[in-house]
Design an enzyme around this catalytic site. Structure first.
Site, PDB file in Angstrom:
ATOM      1  N   SER A 677       0.596  -1.319  -0.413  1.00 50.59           N
ATOM      2  CA  SER A 677       0.096  -0.127  -0.348  1.00 50.59           C
ATOM      3  C   SER A 677       0.871   1.001   0.028  1.00 50.59           C
ATOM      4  CB  SER A 677      -0.825   0.054   1.351  1.00 50.59           C
ATOM      5  OG  SER A 677       0.257  -0.147   2.581  1.00 50.59           O
ATOM      6  N   LYS A 720      -5.762   3.518   9.008  1.00 50.84           N
ATOM      7  CA  LYS A 720      -5.323   4.012   7.980  1.00 50.84           C
ATOM      8  C   LYS A 720      -5.654   5.650   8.610  1.00 50.84           C
ATOM      9  CE  LYS A 720      -3.562   1.072   5.008  1.00 50.84           C
ATOM     10  NZ  LYS A 720      -3.117   1.182   3.784  1.00 50.84           N
TER      11      LYS A 720
END
Length: 773
Positions: A677, A720
């Site tokens: 990511s 996140k």
């Protein structure tokens, strides 16, 4: 009447005795009146009248308590004993009848008349004598209580009356019956009466013998076992073994009957109990069998608690114990609602996945409380032996059931809430794979007949509500993960942490440290500072430690300085806890060239990741540092290749790879990092460094990149987003395919963040880089 009358004689009442003429007997005399009667008789002619009492228990008899017919006896010897009693030897001489009492105050003296024997027919008496001797001989054979010498001495008697008296004296008759014989003066009638008595006694003895024989035959085996067991008890007692096995076996049998096991299991238990009874106690197998039976009876087979299916009540308890965690609470309430409607549902297998300190374990305890079920916990961290789950076979020394059966024993019911803690930390080695053993436990289709190697009998786990917890879903094997319903607990926002601190943790620590709410007051701005500057975590565990330290400092101030109240403000917090441990936020103070902020997902929740790119003259060498994993290195290589292929469109020198060396570094180099990511973050930092365009300081980003510049979806968007919010970022660039995950993000976080979905790296660069002037 005067005492010198020849028909006046002292009277001695006898208790439980009767003396016939021609009998010689020892008597012990202790009553005052009786002693005086003996002494009076010794002064006169040694003769005394012996008459039996009607009732043995009467100590001071009156005239009505004494029979009127007795025996005149001659006192042959008299001996005074040390205890005050007199022992006399008397010989019966003649039957006599009491006419009247001459004295009864100091002693009994009576006027008497002799009772003469009546002889009607000598031949009849002779015939009766022979019949009596024959009957008496048969009686002796049946009773076996009279010796042969007695029979021989009786046979020598040729006087009919005397024979009758002597035979009667040897019979075990009541005093009343013996007195009846004494009162018969007709010798023939007396002989006839005694023959009848002996006949009756013989019949009774023969009947007793038959009954005894019948009982002996029917109970011979039982009696033999009884005697053997009694002997065994005596031996065990001598050896110091209290009660031996007998008490144990009876106790175990009672436990087996009370356990209400399934019929097959009960038969197994009774069979093992029979083996245990036969095996010597000194044998090693004895303890193995006993332990096995103890386990069988201690596991719950039918006991269960009644579920509390009141949904509002459960919701109230869950909210009381935990703030936030709405998705988990909603799933529990759904389970209750469905069970209330169907009244039959297999226990769900939930898996709570989240970083440490977010309250996974305590939430399971609240679930048990809301359902009114027993709670049992088994920690699987570090378990690497399959036998830990399934148990050891009984052939091994020290064998035990597995953790599942042990947990059921602790719960005591068949429907507890069973917590499988740290299920992601199970390992495997040459001893087997415990995660494979868990497949049967956590499969609702199979766990109704769970088999433990030690118990060796099927056990029903279908009523158990299993809840597993894990920090990292990636380390749980796929087949095991497939059997569980995963509920992700990302972590708490600052606002949620503030509520948890104020409503739960601070009051708890104030109480545990001996304070009360009036002695310590923590302002809201101080709590915010503690959350931001003294902790960096997804959960609240470190926050609780800092609050505990704050309470200890306050307790010291109150005790040592004598203050009644401590108020903790923003400034006071630094005095008490020292300098802040963390810098609040990770957002850059200014737009930076060659530095981009990425968002990462770790086992401790979400975190921000600063990626730095440095350029210097060289020949296109790409250097990666920061303890990166293989996947992350490949993402950097993919970003580098994409930028080379699109150099002209990005307004970058196409020959940069021939003139420059590139160094990509991810700070906190001691922390391992991996995952795809960070792809778009690395590409953005590279483009910024090569083009000279700064990266916006308020932007954080996450997404995987392909060689064609496509942005692929990632996981952990909620975690996140929480880290971005915590770091002070305001914009998040994310893959467009992750838009579905936005609904999981708390509204309080969404309000402070702008989410930009993208499908291509060009969109990322347009939003992340500052426009050229």
């Amino acid at each position: 009447m005067s005492e010198d009358n020849n028909n006046v004689i002292p009277l001695l009442p006898l208790r439980g005795l009767l003396v016939y003429p021609s009998m010689v007997m020892h008597l012990d005399v202790g009553r005052d009146k009786s002693v005086q009667a003996i002494e009076k008789a010794m002064v006169n002619d040694n003769r005394i009248l012996l008459s039996a009492q009607k009732e043995v228990n009467v100590d001071d008899p009156s005239l009505d308590d004494i029979y009127t017919i007795g025996t005149i006896a001659y006192i042959k010897q008299m001996l005074k004993l040390p205890n005050g009693t007199i022992r006399v030897l008397v010989e019966g001489e003649q039957r006599a009848r009491i006419v009247q009492y001459a004295q009864e105050e100091d002693m009994f003296e009576v006027e008497y008349e002799q009772v003469e024997e009546v002889h009607d027919n000598p031949n009849q008496e002779e015939a009766l004598m022979r019949s009596l001797l024959e009957q008496f001989e048969q009686y002796i054979k049946v009773s076996k209580k009279i010796s042969d010498e007695t029979l021989a001495s009786v046979k020598d008697i040729d006087v009919p009356g005397r024979l009758a008296d002597i035979v009667t004296s040897h019979l075990s008759l009541k005093i009343k019956d013996k007195q009846e014989v004494l009162e018969i003066s007709n010798v023939a009638q007396r002989l006839q009466h005694i023959i009848e008595i002996i006949g009756n006694e013989k019949e009774v003895l023969q009947l007793e013998k038959k009954i005894g024989q019948r009982v002996k035959t029917s109970m011979e085996r039982t009696q033999k076992e009884y005697y053997l067991r009694e002997q065994m008890k005596a031996i065990q007692k001598e050896l110091g073994e209290k009660d031996g096995k007998t008490g144990e076996i009876a106790e175990l049998k009672e436990k087996i009957e009370q356990a209400q096991m399934p019929e097959k299991v009960e038969q197994t238990a009774l069979k093992e109990l029979d083996r245990y009874e036969k095996v010597p106690q000194s044998s090693g197998e004895s303890s193995v069998i006993r332990n096995y039976i103890e386990w069988l009876v201690s596991i719950p087979w039918h006991e269960e608690t009644d579920d509390n299916l009141d949904v509002p009540h459960a919701e109230e308890i869950l909210n009381e114990d935990h703030y936030g965690l709405d998705k988990v609470k909603e799933r529990i309430l759904e389970y209750l609602a469905v069970q209330q409607l169907t009244q039959s549902i297999k226990g769900p297998i939930l898996c709570l996945v989240g970083p440490p300190g977010v309250g996974k374990t305590s939430l399971v305890r609240s679930i048990a409380r809301s359902l009114n079920r027993e709670y049992v916990r088994s920690s699987l961290g570090g378990v690497r032996d399959e036998a830990e789950i399934r148990g050891h076979r009984r052939t091994y020394i020290g064998a035990m059931p597995g953790r599942i059966i042990q947990g059921m024993k602790r719960a005591g019911t068949v429907n507890p809430v069973f917590l499988l803690d740290e299920i992601d930390k199970m390992a495997s080695d040459f001893r087997g794979d415990p995660s494979s053993a868990m497949l049967e436990v956590l499969d609702p289709e199979q766990n109704s007949s769970f088999s433990d190697h030690y118990i060796e009998e099927n056990y029903d786990l279908s009523n158990v509500m299993f809840v597993a917890t894990a920090n990292n879903m990636q380390t749980i094997p796929g087949p095991l993960l497939d059997r569980m319903e995963v509920i992700s607990i990302a972590g708490y926002t600052e606002l949620e942490k503030l509520h948890i601190a104020k409503e739960h943790l601070l009051p708890k620590q104030i109480k545990e440290n001996g304070l009360n709410k009036n002695q310590l007051q923590v302002r809201e701005e101080a709590l915010y500072k503690l959350i931001r500057r003294y902790t960096r975590e997804a959960g609240v565990r470190n926050m609780e430690r800092q609050l505990a330290a704050l309470c200890r400092k306050a307790a010291k101030i109150i005790v040592s300085e004598g203050k009644k109240k401590v108020v903790v403000t923003d400034k006071k917090l630094e005095e008490m806890l020292g300098a802040p441990l963390f810098r609040y936020g990770q957002a850059e103070a200014e737009d930076q060239i060659g530095t981009a902020t990425g968002l990462a997902y770790t086992s401790a929740g979400g975190d921000t990741l600063s990626i730095e790119v440095s350029l210097y003259p060289g020949k296109g060498k790409l250097t990666l540092t920061g303890k990166l994993g293989d996947v992350m290195k490949e993402s950097a290589q993919a970003a580098f290749s994409y930028i080379r292929s699109r150099a002209e469109e990005l307004k970058i020198d196409p020959d940069f790879h021939q003139n420059l060396d590139i160094h990509i570094h991810v700070p906190e180099g001691a922390t391992p990092k991996d995952g795809p990511s960070a792809g778009i973050t690395m590409a953005t930092a590279l483009v910024s460094a090569l083009s000279g365009r700064p990266v916006r300081k308020e932007v954080g980003m996450t997404g995987e990149i392909t060689l064609r510049g496509r942005v692929l979806p990632i996981g952990g968007l909620k975690e996140k987003s929480l880290s971005a919010h915590r770091a002070g970022l305001t914009t998040i660039i994310m893959p467009a395919e992750n838009e579905k995950d936005l609904e999981d993000i708390p509204d309080s976080v969404k309000e402070g963040l702008t989410f930009i979905p993208v499908r291509h790296l060009d969109e990322v660069l347009d939003r992340a880089l500052v426009e050229e002037k």
